[in-house]
Design an enzyme around this catalytic site. Structure first.
Site, short mmCIF file in Angstrom:
data_model
loop_
_atom_site.label_atom_id
_atom_site.label_comp_id
_atom_site.label_asym_id
_atom_site.label_seq_id
_atom_site.Cartn_x
_atom_site.Cartn_y
_atom_site.Cartn_z
N LYS A 178 -14.77 -11.01 12.82
CA LYS A 178 -14.19 -10.68 14.13
C LYS A 178 -15.21 -10.84 15.24
CE LYS A 178 -10.03 -8.36 13.02
NZ LYS A 178 -9.12 -7.26 13.16
N LYS B 75 -7.08 -16.64 5.51
CA LYS B 75 -5.93 -15.77 5.26
C LYS B 75 -4.93 -15.89 6.41
CE LYS B 75 -6.80 -11.39 7.48
NZ LYS B 75 -6.40 -10.02 7.56
N LYS C 204 -2.25 -12.44 11.99
CA LYS C 204 -1.40 -12.25 13.18
C LYS C 204 -1.85 -13.14 14.32
CE LYS C 204 -0.92 -7.29 12.38
NZ LYS C 204 -1.93 -6.26 12.34
P1 ATP Z 1 -5.66 -8.79 12.49
O1 ATP Z 1 -5.35 -10.25 12.31
O2 ATP Z 1 -5.27 -8.21 13.82
O3 ATP Z 1 -7.02 -8.38 12.03
P2 ATP Z 1 -4.18 -8.38 10.08
O4 ATP Z 1 -3.07 -9.36 10.15
O5 ATP Z 1 -5.31 -8.58 9.15
O6 ATP Z 1 -4.70 -8.02 11.54
P3 ATP Z 1 -3.98 -5.57 9.59
O7 ATP Z 1 -3.27 -4.63 10.47
O8 ATP Z 1 -5.44 -5.57 9.70
O9 ATP Z 1 -3.45 -7.03 9.78
O10 ATP Z 1 -3.55 -5.36 8.09
C1 ATP Z 1 -2.44 -4.66 7.64
C2 ATP Z 1 -2.26 -4.80 6.16
O11 ATP Z 1 -1.84 -6.13 5.85
C3 ATP Z 1 -3.53 -4.58 5.34
O12 ATP Z 1 -3.20 -3.88 4.16
C4 ATP Z 1 -4.00 -5.96 5.02
O13 ATP Z 1 -4.75 -5.99 3.83
C5 ATP Z 1 -2.68 -6.68 4.86
N1 ATP Z 1 -2.82 -8.11 5.13
C6 ATP Z 1 -3.18 -8.68 6.30
N2 ATP Z 1 -3.19 -10.02 6.21
C7 ATP Z 1 -2.83 -10.31 4.92
C8 ATP Z 1 -2.65 -11.53 4.18
N3 ATP Z 1 -2.84 -12.71 4.75
N4 ATP Z 1 -2.29 -11.45 2.88
C9 ATP Z 1 -2.08 -10.26 2.30
N5 ATP Z 1 -2.23 -9.07 2.93
C10 ATP Z 1 -2.60 -9.09 4.22
#
Ligand code: ATP
Ligand code: LTN
Length: 328
Positions: A113, A195, A198
């Site tokens: 990040k 991965k 969002k």
């Molecule tokens: P950001 O992109 O804003 O960092 P994020 O998409 O990683 O956010 P979080 O709010 O940090 O989302 O994560 C929420 C949940 O979703 C966590 O349990 C995280 O492990 C899971 N998660 C996020 N992205 C993935 C992915 N690509 N595959 C599986 N699980 C995910």
């Protein structure tokens, strides 16, 4: 005998993707009957990256609606907004004093990040895992269901708990991570080395994505030149699509291979698009309904915060006593 307790949370930092859904939310739903579940919208975490205030408010409401729409029943579980329970920020401060800079410097999410937001490498981004540890430890949590990317944060949470308990005696329960088998690591459809996130809408499918656009993204998803559907070492793009199909339909990789023997990528992608749509459309309908009842959502998060605070305050008082604070 009382049920074991689950805590987990998602940041209101953007539109939820099917990565969040398959990696986290879908697993939560499956655990609701067996455990006492507490799910938070972690808005304190979200501001480690700059947020627009109006959007943040809207997203918090939308996230609560999405939790419920995905099947988290507020009559069976607790749903609340992190900033409504002050003990999170309070315990995080204390735990900051029991966490080493060197430990935090090793966190890959921080490194990732800070390279993506080089203009705003703030102290909150650095101590993010400490706040997450406070979230988990306040509830004497047994199990934390998350996606694979949060593994390192769970480990540091356990390290902090162990350190604190070693100094003061057993204050915190030692939490275990729970990472699902299929869907724990959904990768970007355009770049399967990253991965799904969002913040990369091109390669991700939002939970609330309009069906036509989801179909288009699946059709355009990267594949390879081998031409057959099989989960195999090194086939990042194909393995990702198979995992998504498996997570949505409940089928194993072997069953999927059999289903598509002799068929090409076109057939597979068509089936995948249909399966994703079938999974998302009832969620989207329920979401719309819920967003039309803001009072109901308010009732849910207020009730949730009252219950969450009652547990969190108890742990906080224990910690204050151990540290040597005079209780107010
Ligand atoms: P950001 O992109 O804003 O960092 P994020 O998409 O990683 O956010 P979080 O709010 O940090 O989302 O994560 C929420 C949940 O979703 C966590 O349990 C995280 O492990 C899971 N998660 C996020 N992205 C993935 C992915 N690509 N595959 C599986 N699980 C995910
Ligand atoms: N850091 C998590 C979100 C999160 C969380 C938690 C997850 C914050 N606090 C407590 C489980 C338990 C993430 O997914 N990025």
């Amino acid at each position: 005998m009382s049920k074991k307790r689950i805590f987990s949370g998602i940041q209101p930092s953007g539109a939820l993707t099917i990565g969040n859904y398959l990696g986290a939310l879908k697993n939560w739903v499956q655990l609701v009957d067996e455990y006492e579940c507490i799910f938070s919208v972690v808005d304190l975490h979200a501001i480690t990256v700059r947020q627009d205030p109006e959007e943040l408010k809207q997203r918090c409401m939308a996230l609560i609606a999405q939790y419920i729409a995905c099947g988290i029943d507020p009559d069976k579980c607790t749903i609340f907004i992190q900033s409504h329970v002050p003990a999170h920020a309070e315990l995080a401060w204390i735990l900051n004093c029991y966490t080493y800079m060197g430990e935090l410097e090793r966190m890959t999410q921080f490194k990732d990040k800070s390279s993506r937001h080089a203009d705003n490498i703030n102290a909150g981004l650095f101590t993010y895992p400490v706040l997450m540890a406070a979230d988990i430890l306040l509830y004497q949590t047994d199990l934390v269901p998350v996606g694979h990317d949060q593994k390192q944060h769970l480990e540091i949470c356990r390290d902090i708990a162990e350190r604190f308990n070693r100094i003061y005696g057993p204050v915190f329960k030692m939490p275990e991570g729970y990472i699902g088998k299929m869907g724990a690591r959904v990768m970007d459809l355009q770049n399967p080395e990253k991965k799904m996130s969002k913040s990369e809408p091109q390669g991700s499918i939002a939970l609330l994505e309009d069906p036509a656009s989801a179909v288009k993204k699946i059709k355009r998803a990267q594949t390879d030149s081998l031409g057959y559907v099989k989960y195999e070492e090194g086939r990042l793009a194909m393995n990702n699509l198979i995992s998504i199909y498996g997570a949505v339909t409940g089928k194993t990789a072997d069953e999927i291979e059999t289903e598509f023997t002799g068929k090409g990528y076109g057939d597979f992608k068509k089936a995948l698009a249909e399966a994703v749509q079938a999974e998302l459309s009832p969620i989207q309908a329920k979401y719309k309904e819920l967003m039309a009842s803001p009072h109901y959502l308010q009732e849910v998060y207020r009730k949730g915060a009252r219950y969450a605070a009652s547990i969190a305050e108890e742990t906080k008082r224990k910690v204050y006593e151990k540290v040597g604070y005079i209780l107010g």
